[in-house]
Design a protein around this motif. Structure first.
Motif, PDB file in Angstrom:
ATOM      1  N   LEU A 135     -30.687  13.747  -7.456  1.00  0.00           N
ATOM      2  CA  LEU A 135     -31.277  12.484  -7.899  1.00  0.00           C
ATOM      3  C   LEU A 135     -31.851  12.616  -9.317  1.00  0.00           C
ATOM      4  CD1 LEU A 135     -33.007  11.179  -4.649  1.00  0.00           C
ATOM      5  CD2 LEU A 135     -30.786  10.553  -5.606  1.00  0.00           C
ATOM      6  N   SER A 136     -32.468  13.755  -9.601  1.00  0.00           N
ATOM      7  CA  SER A 136     -32.983  13.981 -10.955  1.00  0.00           C
ATOM      8  C   SER A 136     -31.830  14.080 -11.948  1.00  0.00           C
ATOM      9  CB  SER A 136     -33.818  15.254 -11.004  1.00  0.00           C
ATOM     10  OG  SER A 136     -34.977  15.129 -10.222  1.00  0.00           O
ATOM     11  N   LEU A 137     -30.781  14.778 -11.568  1.00  0.00           N
ATOM     12  CA  LEU A 137     -29.638  14.941 -12.470  1.00  0.00           C
ATOM     13  C   LEU A 137     -28.968  13.606 -12.758  1.00  0.00           C
ATOM     14  CD1 LEU A 137     -28.054  18.191 -10.992  1.00  0.00           C
ATOM     15  CD2 LEU A 137     -29.526  17.965 -13.004  1.00  0.00           C
ATOM     16  N   VAL A 138     -28.913  12.723 -11.759  1.00  0.00           N
ATOM     17  CA  VAL A 138     -28.337  11.392 -11.966  1.00  0.00           C
ATOM     18  C   VAL A 138     -29.113  10.641 -13.040  1.00  0.00           C
ATOM     19  CG1 VAL A 138     -27.992   9.131 -10.894  1.00  0.00           C
ATOM     20  CG2 VAL A 138     -27.340  11.203  -9.666  1.00  0.00           C
ATOM     21  N   SER A 139     -30.435  10.733 -12.967  1.00  0.00           N
ATOM     22  CA  SER A 139     -31.282  10.065 -13.962  1.00  0.00           C
ATOM     23  C   SER A 139     -31.135  10.704 -15.336  1.00  0.00           C
ATOM     24  CB  SER A 139     -32.744  10.105 -13.514  1.00  0.00           C
ATOM     25  OG  SER A 139     -33.591   9.539 -14.481  1.00  0.00           O
ATOM     26  N   PHE A 140     -31.123  12.038 -15.370  1.00  0.00           N
ATOM     27  CA  PHE A 140     -31.076  12.746 -16.652  1.00  0.00           C
ATOM     28  C   PHE A 140     -29.727  12.613 -17.356  1.00  0.00           C
ATOM     29  CE2 PHE A 140     -34.300  15.957 -14.749  1.00  0.00           C
ATOM     30  CZ  PHE A 140     -35.306  15.005 -14.884  1.00  0.00           C
ATOM     31  N   SER A 141     -28.671  12.310 -16.608  1.00  0.00           N
ATOM     32  CA  SER A 141     -27.339  12.213 -17.206  1.00  0.00           C
ATOM     33  C   SER A 141     -26.943  10.773 -17.512  1.00  0.00           C
ATOM     34  CB  SER A 141     -26.290  12.852 -16.284  1.00  0.00           C
ATOM     35  OG  SER A 141     -26.328  12.286 -14.983  1.00  0.00           O
ATOM     36  N   ARG A 142     -27.907   9.880 -17.532  1.00  0.00           N
ATOM     37  CA  ARG A 142     -27.634   8.485 -17.886  1.00  0.00           C
ATOM     38  C   ARG A 142     -27.106   8.409 -19.319  1.00  0.00           C
ATOM     39  NH1 ARG A 142     -32.422   6.664 -17.477  1.00  0.00           N
ATOM     40  NH2 ARG A 142     -32.314   6.081 -15.269  1.00  0.00           N
ATOM     41  N   GLY A 143     -26.052   7.614 -19.519  1.00  0.00           N
ATOM     42  CA  GLY A 143     -25.474   7.454 -20.853  1.00  0.00           C
ATOM     43  C   GLY A 143     -24.470   8.520 -21.234  1.00  0.00           C
ATOM     44  N   MET A 144     -24.185   9.451 -20.323  1.00  0.00           N
ATOM     45  CA  MET A 144     -23.227  10.516 -20.613  1.00  0.00           C
ATOM     46  C   MET A 144     -21.870  10.194 -19.986  1.00  0.00           C
ATOM     47  SD  MET A 144     -25.731  13.816 -20.062  1.00  0.00           S
ATOM     48  CE  MET A 144     -24.346  14.954 -20.139  1.00  0.00           C
ATOM     49  N   SER A 145     -20.820  10.774 -20.544  1.00  0.00           N
ATOM     50  CA  SER A 145     -19.479  10.537 -20.015  1.00  0.00           C
ATOM     51  C   SER A 145     -19.211  11.451 -18.825  1.00  0.00           C
ATOM     52  CB  SER A 145     -18.433  10.786 -21.107  1.00  0.00           C
ATOM     53  OG  SER A 145     -18.351  12.180 -21.408  1.00  0.00           O
ATOM     54  N   ARG A 146     -18.157  11.160 -18.122  1.00  0.00           N
ATOM     55  CA  ARG A 146     -17.751  11.986 -16.978  1.00  0.00           C
ATOM     56  C   ARG A 146     -17.387  13.395 -17.446  1.00  0.00           C
ATOM     57  NH1 ARG A 146     -16.221   7.012 -17.140  1.00  0.00           N
ATOM     58  NH2 ARG A 146     -16.556   5.599 -15.370  1.00  0.00           N
ATOM     59  N   TYR A 147     -16.687  13.461 -18.550  1.00  0.00           N
ATOM     60  CA  TYR A 147     -16.291  14.757 -19.096  1.00  0.00           C
ATOM     61  C   TYR A 147     -17.515  15.604 -19.427  1.00  0.00           C
ATOM     62  CZ  TYR A 147     -14.492  18.161 -22.447  1.00  0.00           C
ATOM     63  OH  TYR A 147     -14.197  19.321 -23.111  1.00  0.00           O
ATOM     64  N   GLU A 148     -18.514  15.000 -20.049  1.00  0.00           N
ATOM     65  CA  GLU A 148     -19.714  15.734 -20.448  1.00  0.00           C
ATOM     66  C   GLU A 148     -20.474  16.255 -19.232  1.00  0.00           C
ATOM     67  OE1 GLU A 148     -20.591  13.282 -24.613  1.00  0.00           O
ATOM     68  OE2 GLU A 148     -21.466  12.618 -22.701  1.00  0.00           O
TER      69      GLU A 148
END
Length: 292
Positions: free
Chosen positions: A208-221
């Motif tokens: 859940l934290s990672l979902v929030s922290f990866s907002r605005g990033m691409s799938r590849y990233e």
């Protein structure tokens, strides 16, 4: 893509529906998709979706992209799947032997092959350039045949449609744009869950934290960060001669480089790192400071 009939390969009900349509329309198979343009700010995501679409079609495929050779020259690289039944030259002369897919990677980075060398200036280096250009022109003839063949689905990927060279824009003609947005929260959750399934050493992380922290990033990233963190933990395991799981702090540090210092995501990651540091200390920060 579902509206175009892509993504139903394992759906028995959909296969029966297509069979009914074939009978009523008097066709042996659905019509080709035509020319598709996969567009995304993250060109790697566009490439992934394009490759997945080609896989769903279950037809022989030819992949084309521009690259640089060892001499620094721009060359058009052409790769065919093992089940593609003909050579490029044969296709240019006799056409495609059946349904196929032609994949054009990063077409907004393509350059028109040119040769500005007179006979008086010809030398060994220029002769190599003539051969390179000739191969590129043969490949472009192959592409022209593909675009004129109804049974062939041509797919291209790009990051900026406006950056496509007019030559290739005219060559492609009309196409159906497939806009690929950044992943939603649910998609990011699925990506992290998939990474944890593939790499057990990631399972101690808070998704859940990672979902929030990866907002605005691409799938590849996102997938690249997961893979880098796993490889780093593996190297650490080798160095310490024991298993070392992926640490939350390592993943957060990698994620932080994708966010501005004044963003809410960066502030949240800072707070979590400080909490992790506090918990890792014996007795907490207060014990370390001697109660001061």
């Amino acid at each position: 893509m579902a509206e175009m009939g892509v993504g139903h390969r394992d759906d028995a009900a959909y296969r029966n529906f297509v069979k009914m349509l074939n009978n009523r329309h008097g066709l042996t198979q659905p019509p080709a998709l035509g020319t598709l343009m996969f567009v995304s700010d993250a060109r790697e995501d566009a490439g992934y979706f394009m490759a997945a679409t080609a896989g769903e079609l279950k037809v022989p495929a030819v992949r084309m992209r521009f690259d640089r050779n060892s001499a620094g020259q721009t060359v058009l690289v052409v790769m065919a799947s093992p089940d593609f039944p003909a050579r490029l030259g044969q296709v240019a002369q006799h056409g495609f032997p059946g349904p196929a897919a032609v994949i054009l990677e990063d077409i907004d980075c393509w350059q028109v092959p040119e040769l500005d060398v007179s006979l008086d200036e010809m030398n060994m280096s220029n002769l190599m350039q003539v051969q390179v250009s000739r191969g590129a022109r043969e490949a472009l003839t192959f592409l022209s045949v593909a675009l004129a063949t109804p049974e062939v689905t041509v797919m291209a990927s790009c990051s900026d449609v406006n950056a496509i060279d007019p030559y290739f824009g005219d060559l492609l003609g009309a196409y159906a744009p497939i806009e690929i947005d950044l992943p939603t929260a649910e998609e990011r959750k699925s990506l992290w869950r998939k990474a944890q399934t593939d790499h057990p050493s990631l399972r101690g992380l808070d998704v859940l934290s990672l979902v929030s922290f990866s907002r605005g990033m691409s799938r590849y990233e996102i997938l690249a960060i997961a893979n880098e963190a796993v490889e780093n933990a593996y190297r650490e395991s080798l160095a310490r001669q024991r298993f070392c799981a992926v640490q939350t702090s390592d993943v957060i540090m990698r994620l932080s480089s994708f966010h501005a210092l004044d963003s809410s995501e960066y502030a949240q990651m800072e707070d979590q790192l400080m909490s992790e540091l506090s918990r890792s200390l014996d007795g907490g920060i207060d014990a370390l400071l001697g109660g001061r």
